[in-house]
Design an enzyme around this catalytic site. Structure first.
Site, PDB file in Angstrom:
ATOM      1  N   ASN A 253       0.949  -1.164   0.028  1.00 53.30           N
ATOM      2  CA  ASN A 253      -0.026   0.019  -0.039  1.00 53.30           C
ATOM      3  C   ASN A 253       0.989   1.179   0.129  1.00 53.30           C
ATOM      4  OD1 ASN A 253       0.780   0.390   2.534  1.00 53.30           O
ATOM      5  ND2 ASN A 253      -0.897  -0.621   3.508  1.00 53.30           N
TER       6      ASN A 253
ATOM      7  N   LYS B 210       1.683   3.418   2.129  1.00 50.95           N
ATOM      8  CA  LYS B 210       2.385   3.671   3.554  1.00 50.95           C
ATOM      9  C   LYS B 210       3.601   2.658   3.382  1.00 50.95           C
ATOM     10  CE  LYS B 210       2.325   3.229   8.622  1.00 50.95           C
ATOM     11  NZ  LYS B 210       3.177   2.282   8.648  1.00 50.95           N
ATOM     12  N   GLU B 211       3.595   1.407   3.103  1.00 57.75           N
ATOM     13  CA  GLU B 211       4.370   0.462   2.850  1.00 57.75           C
ATOM     14  C   GLU B 211       5.451   0.826   1.879  1.00 57.75           C
ATOM     15  OE1 GLU B 211       1.439  -3.081   4.418  1.00 57.75           O
ATOM     16  OE2 GLU B 211       1.931  -2.719   2.222  1.00 57.75           O
TER      17      GLU B 211
ATOM     18  N   ASP C 239      -6.076  -7.516   2.399  1.00 58.21           N
ATOM     19  CA  ASP C 239      -5.929  -8.939   2.238  1.00 58.21           C
ATOM     20  C   ASP C 239      -6.935  -9.260   1.281  1.00 58.21           C
ATOM     21  OD1 ASP C 239      -4.524  -8.830   4.748  1.00 58.21           O
ATOM     22  OD2 ASP C 239      -6.038  -9.358   6.002  1.00 58.21           O
TER      23      ASP C 239
END
Length: 331
Positions: free
Chosen positions: A204, A206-207, A275
């Protein structure tokens, strides 16, 4: 895109899910007064529930799509581990890939909720890597599934809780390449750079920022394209699929570099959406679908679960109906 054929083909797939399996515990209740012992609310519990979390929620989504999930993870020799195994058996999930370790707790997240608001979350866990004994047992199980012809796609569901290490990543990817099995990654910060030569990498925003130590604005498509292209080339990844919340998803591959916009929905809860996205993307990779179809279906699935409160799996029939409407220009 023959959607009926694709959705029917999902039923034949076996998906190996490697990662951090967790126990999610929920307490629901009402708050009517403040504790006399400290300035905190007293929750009168009216309902309790335990669910599979982490990699377990990916398994639930895979099963909801008609495919067969096989979980490979490490849990503790404790009461929470026993509860997890009981849930797996009750819901008819295989426990063959579950390793029990003596020296670590089962990752457990306990949420206390009142009036649809989280009062507090309690985490009982360790982030240390599993020991050599557990790692060898886990790799042996993974190898057995791969070499036994039981795997159509592999998902790394990494929450930085110690089940996945660079050594495990390297060995599993080598095995997967040897047997021509696609590999799909839902990464976190610690092992971000260790995932090389995988089929699909799904961070995502942020990652992506934390993993590459860069600032990326979701509305700046040129910036997103540049950063994902850099990531794809540096780590020799076939497809990078970045989820951008309300902006949709961006797919970067040799054949496609495109934003798939989010569809207008009434968002209730984004919990578990990642997920769902990685689950549907992995099933699409197992069928060797083109990049746009992977992004389109997984983006639609992620948006669907955001309309519902709590962590819920994708609804396969609803997803097929929505996909058909969008493809036919009816919605």
């Amino acid at each position: 895109m023959n959607l009926n054929k694709i959705f029917d083909s999902f039923n034949k797939l076996k998906v190996l899910i490697i990662g951090d399996l967790m126990l999610d515990v929920y307490y629901w209740g009402d708050v009517s007064r403040i504790s006399p012992e400290a300035p905190v609310p007293i929750v009168a519990v009216s309902k309790k529930e335990s669910r599979m979390g982490g990699a377990g929620n990916v398994a639930v989504n895979i099963k909801a799509m008609g495919a067969t999930p096989i979980l490979c993870s490490v849990i503790g020799n404790d009461s929470n581990g026993e509860r997890l195994v009981k849930i797996l058996k009750e819901k008819k999930f295989s426990t063959e890939g579950i390793i029990v370790a003596e020296d670590r707790p089962t990752t457990t997240k306990t949420r206390i909720i009142s009036s649809n608001h989280h009062i507090v979350r309690i985490d009982d866990e360790t982030e240390e890597d599993i020991d050599d004994t557990a790692a060898k047992k886990l790799l042996a199980r993974i190898q057995k599934f791969i070499e036994g012809g039981k795997t159509d796609v592999i998902i790394f569901e990494d929450y930085d809780k110690g089940v996945i290490s660079p050594a495990i990543i390297n060995k599993v990817i080598a095995l997967a390449k040897k047997h021509n099995i696609p590999t799909v990654v839902d990464p976190k910060k610690r092992n971000f750079a260790a995932y090389k030569e995988v089929t699909l990498f799904k961070p995502n925003l942020k990652e992506l920022r934390e993993g590459l130590k860069v600032e990326v604005q979701p509305g700046n498509l040129q910036q997103v394209k540049t950063v994902t292209e850099q990531l794809r080339k540096n780590q020799k990844i076939s497809h990078v699929l970045v989820t951008l919340s309300e902006h949709g998803v961006f797919i970067n591959s040799d054949k496609e570099k495109k934003l798939v916009p989010a569809h207008i929905r009434k968002i209730s809860d984004v919990s578990g959406a990642g997920d769902t996205v990685v689950s549907v993307a992995a099933l699409c990779c197992a069928l060797r679908l083109p990049p746009f179809e992977i992004a389109f279906l997984s983006n639609l699935a992620g948006g669907q679960v955001c309309e519902k409160t709590g962590v819920v799996p994708v609804n396969k029939e609803q997803l097929l109906e929505e996909a058909q409407h969008f493809m036919n220009g009816k919605k």
